[in-house]
Design a protein around this motif. Structure first.
Motif, PDB file in Angstrom:
ATOM      1  N   MET A   1      -1.391  -2.983   8.231  1.00 49.12           N
ATOM      2  CA  MET A   1      -1.946  -2.670   6.913  1.00 49.12           C
ATOM      3  C   MET A   1      -2.977  -3.719   6.508  1.00 49.12           C
ATOM      4  O   MET A   1      -3.583  -3.629   5.451  1.00 49.12           O
TER       5      MET A   1
ATOM      6  N   GLY B   1       2.227  -9.117  -0.883  1.00 44.64           N
ATOM      7  CA  GLY B   1       3.173  -8.214  -1.525  1.00 44.64           C
ATOM      8  C   GLY B   1       4.556  -8.820  -1.697  1.00 44.64           C
ATOM      9  O   GLY B   1       5.231  -8.592  -2.704  1.00 44.64           O
ATOM     10  N   THR B   2       4.987  -9.593  -0.712  1.00 46.18           N
ATOM     11  CA  THR B   2       6.334 -10.176  -0.799  1.00 46.18           C
ATOM     12  C   THR B   2       6.444 -11.089  -2.011  1.00 46.18           C
ATOM     13  O   THR B   2       7.362 -10.963  -2.825  1.00 46.18           O
TER      14      THR B   2
ATOM     15  N   ASN C   1       6.128  -9.043  -5.303  1.00 41.42           N
ATOM     16  CA  ASN C   1       7.361  -8.315  -5.619  1.00 41.42           C
ATOM     17  C   ASN C   1       8.450  -9.270  -6.096  1.00 41.42           C
ATOM     18  O   ASN C   1       9.185  -8.987  -7.045  1.00 41.42           O
TER      19      ASN C   1
ATOM     20  N   HIS D   1       9.779  -1.536   0.425  1.00 45.82           N
ATOM     21  CA  HIS D   1       9.510  -2.530   1.477  1.00 45.82           C
ATOM     22  C   HIS D   1      10.667  -3.533   1.567  1.00 45.82           C
ATOM     23  O   HIS D   1      11.306  -3.849   0.559  1.00 45.82           O
TER      24      HIS D   1
ATOM     25  N   SER E   1      10.782  -6.493   1.536  1.00 43.65           N
ATOM     26  CA  SER E   1      10.669  -7.706   0.712  1.00 43.65           C
ATOM     27  C   SER E   1      11.689  -7.680  -0.432  1.00 43.65           C
ATOM     28  O   SER E   1      12.139  -8.732  -0.878  1.00 43.65           O
TER      29      SER E   1
ATOM     30  N   GLY F   1       1.984   3.977  -2.280  1.00 42.02           N
ATOM     31  CA  GLY F   1       1.530   3.709  -0.910  1.00 42.02           C
ATOM     32  C   GLY F   1       2.681   3.128  -0.122  1.00 42.02           C
ATOM     33  O   GLY F   1       2.751   1.911   0.069  1.00 42.02           O
TER      34      GLY F   1
ATOM     35  N   PHE G   1       0.074  -1.863  -0.739  1.00 38.48           N
ATOM     36  CA  PHE G   1      -0.813  -1.152   0.182  1.00 38.48           C
ATOM     37  C   PHE G   1      -1.797  -0.225  -0.559  1.00 38.48           C
ATOM     38  O   PHE G   1      -2.999  -0.255  -0.338  1.00 38.48           O
TER      39      PHE G   1
ATOM     40  N   ASP H   1      -2.397  -5.753  -2.942  1.00 38.26           N
ATOM     41  CA  ASP H   1      -2.833  -6.782  -1.986  1.00 38.26           C
ATOM     42  C   ASP H   1      -4.305  -6.664  -1.613  1.00 38.26           C
ATOM     43  O   ASP H   1      -4.741  -5.633  -1.067  1.00 38.26           O
TER      44      ASP H   1
ATOM     45  N   HIS I   1      -5.495  -8.419   0.779  1.00 39.03           N
ATOM     46  CA  HIS I   1      -5.590  -8.505   2.254  1.00 39.03           C
ATOM     47  C   HIS I   1      -5.170  -7.210   2.960  1.00 39.03           C
ATOM     48  O   HIS I   1      -5.168  -7.153   4.186  1.00 39.03           O
ATOM     49  N   LYS I   2      -4.815  -6.204   2.183  1.00 41.23           N
ATOM     50  CA  LYS I   2      -4.567  -4.896   2.813  1.00 41.23           C
ATOM     51  C   LYS I   2      -5.821  -4.043   2.542  1.00 41.23           C
ATOM     52  O   LYS I   2      -6.872  -4.348   3.069  1.00 41.23           O
TER      53      LYS I   2
HETATM   54  N1  PLP Z   1       4.965  -3.827  -0.261  1.00 43.38           N
HETATM   55  C1  PLP Z   1       4.534  -2.856   0.565  1.00 43.38           C
HETATM   56  C2  PLP Z   1       4.505  -1.439   0.070  1.00 43.38           C
HETATM   57  C3  PLP Z   1       4.122  -3.167   1.856  1.00 43.38           C
HETATM   58  O1  PLP Z   1       3.740  -2.180   2.679  1.00 43.38           O
HETATM   59  C4  PLP Z   1       4.163  -4.522   2.272  1.00 43.38           C
HETATM   60  C5  PLP Z   1       3.744  -4.893   3.627  1.00 43.38           C
HETATM   61  O2  PLP Z   1       3.432  -4.103   4.464  1.00 43.38           O
HETATM   62  C6  PLP Z   1       4.619  -5.504   1.374  1.00 43.38           C
HETATM   63  C7  PLP Z   1       5.007  -5.117   0.110  1.00 43.38           C
HETATM   64  C8  PLP Z   1       4.689  -6.952   1.780  1.00 43.38           C
HETATM   65  O3  PLP Z   1       3.422  -7.501   1.852  1.00 43.38           O
HETATM   66  P1  PLP Z   1       3.160  -8.912   2.559  1.00 43.38           P
HETATM   67  O4  PLP Z   1       3.598  -8.749   3.983  1.00 43.38           O
HETATM   68  O5  PLP Z   1       1.703  -9.112   2.389  1.00 43.38           O
HETATM   69  O6  PLP Z   1       3.963  -9.936   1.850  1.00 43.38           O
END
Ligand code: PLP
Length: 383
Positions: free
Chosen positions: A34, A92-93, A96, A119, A121, A165, A195, A226, A228-229
């Motif tokens: 992603m 995202g982690t 969240n 996710h 996370s 997403g 995402f 994000d 970076h996505k």
């Molecule tokens: N939330 C969603 C919906 C994701 O798809 C992802 C990662 O793919 C994350 C959170 C976590 O993002 P990151 O790996 O950048 O911390």
């Protein structure tokens, strides 16, 4: 490996590092990620800000100003009210995690409702921060059924998570209905748009019939998105937005030995590199550029789907965003053999599928090569 006693020769270290880098799959052949591929012409900006530290912003007021402008632009995309605030996070982690901490500290309850497709996370948050999560089953449609949210609410519930997403299928929960439920029950609603955040608004501009998921919905409390996505920015760049800037006080701590009095992010020290890079990119593209990127990604997604189907492969369901789940027998073996041929895709084991995410840097040419190799691999696996 032992820490070297004596300095090693630069040539030797360089050779070692770049030799190891060659083991990585070239980014152009990683079809399951992603994450974005940053454009060559903007890499220098990242490098030029490498030593700036936004954890101590008084020493870097210019970089901090770039960050403030960037977060302002991001809030604008998500139709945030004037009261809203935004923090740059590592992804995202972290976004969240901070959202859940704000929700729990603000509402004081015990239990968070998350969909089955949330996710992982959120499981980390549960383990690290001791938050109890209750999982709402979504295996039938792969999105939340709003009536299941309503039924799952108890006097212990402090908040709900919905996804714009999803990680595996790129689907969007029915956030308008969930927002109403949360608003009526005085619950915190966190939207994980890590995402989808930087593609859904632009697909909507292009006329795609997708649900609202941002601050226009009165029940939405926080949003993670994000850079970076689908923002096309360099890792690590994420954003956590809250309907009210003051809500960040629920997680802030005093920072006695750096230049600001308080911090409300998980990270302390963090580079201005991704921020400056992201600011440059967003300005160089504008809404027009993002719409064009979104259009191209969806066109290539449909092209990929068509090519795979022509070869006899089944796509798990009609794509809503630029994500395809390709159904295969023996997923792990197929992925391993694809890896041997230099391709990177991600498993969705419970759906006997693997995921392809169509990113702006991909082309029909690379998809054609992939589909051909996938055909060979599946024949090998069957025989
Ligand atoms: N939330 C969603 C919906 C994701 O798809 C992802 C990662 O793919 C994350 C959170 C976590 O993002 P990151 O790996 O950048 O911390």
């Amino acid at each position: 490996m032992r820490f070297p006693e004596k300095p090693r020769k630069w040539d030797e270290v360089k050779r070692e590092i770049y030799r190891l880098r060659e083991k990585d799959i070239p980014f152009s052949r990683i079809l399951g990620t992603m994450c974005a591929k940053p454009e060559e012409n903007l890499k220098k900006i990242y490098m030029d800000f490498l030593e700036t530290n936004l954890g101590d912003p008084i020493k870097f007021p210019g970089t901090k100003e770039i960050e403030d402008k960037l977060t302002g632009m991001v809030l604008d995309i998500f139709n945030a009210p004037k009261s809203a605030g935004c923090r740059v996070v590592s992804g995202g982690t972290e976004g969240n995690m901070l959202a859940v901490a704000i929700a729990r500290n603000m509402k004081g309850g015990k239990e968070l409702l998350i969909p089955e497709h949330a996710h992982f996370s959120f499981q980390k948050i549960a383990r690290i921060a001791g938050v109890r999560v209750r999982v709402i089953e979504t295996s039938r449609n792969h999105v939340i059924n709003p009536s299941d949210v309503q039924k799952s609410i108890t006097d212990k519930t402090f908040g709900v998570v919905a996804v714009a997403g999803t990680t595996e299928l790129g689907l969007i929960d029915p956030i308008p209905d969930i927002s109403d439920i949360c608003f009526d029950n005085n619950l915190f609603l966190h939207v994980d748009a890590a995402f989808g955040g930087f593609i859904i608004p632009f697909l909507k501009d292009l006329g795609h019939d997708l649900p609202n998921f941002d601050f226009r919905l009165k029940g939405v409390s926080t949003i993670t998105a994000d850079g970076h996505k689908m923002g096309g920015c360099a890792i690590p760049l994420g954003f956590l937005m809250a309907r009210d800037e003051k809500w960040f006080r629920y997680i802030e701590v005093e920072t006695p030995y750096v230049s600001t009095r308080y911090q409300s992010t998980l990270l302390g020290t963090r580079s201005g590199g991704p921020v400056a890079h992201g600011y440059a990119r967003f300005n160089l593209l504008g809404r027009e550029g993002f719409r064009e990127t979104a259009r191209r990604c969806m066109e290539l997604t449909m092209y990929t789907k068509r090519k795979l189907e022509e070869k006899g492969f089944r796509i798990f369901m009609e794509p809503v965003l630029n994500v395809l789940a390709v159904v295969v027998e023996n997923v792990d073996e197929v992925i391993e053999k694809l890896h041997e041929r230099g391709w990177g895709v991600n498993p969705i084991r419970k759906l006997s599928s693997f995921r392809i995410v169509i990113q702006p840097h991909m082309s029909e040419e690379i998809i054609d090569k992939f589909v051909e190799d996938l055909g060979y691999v599946c024949m090998e696996v069957k025989t």
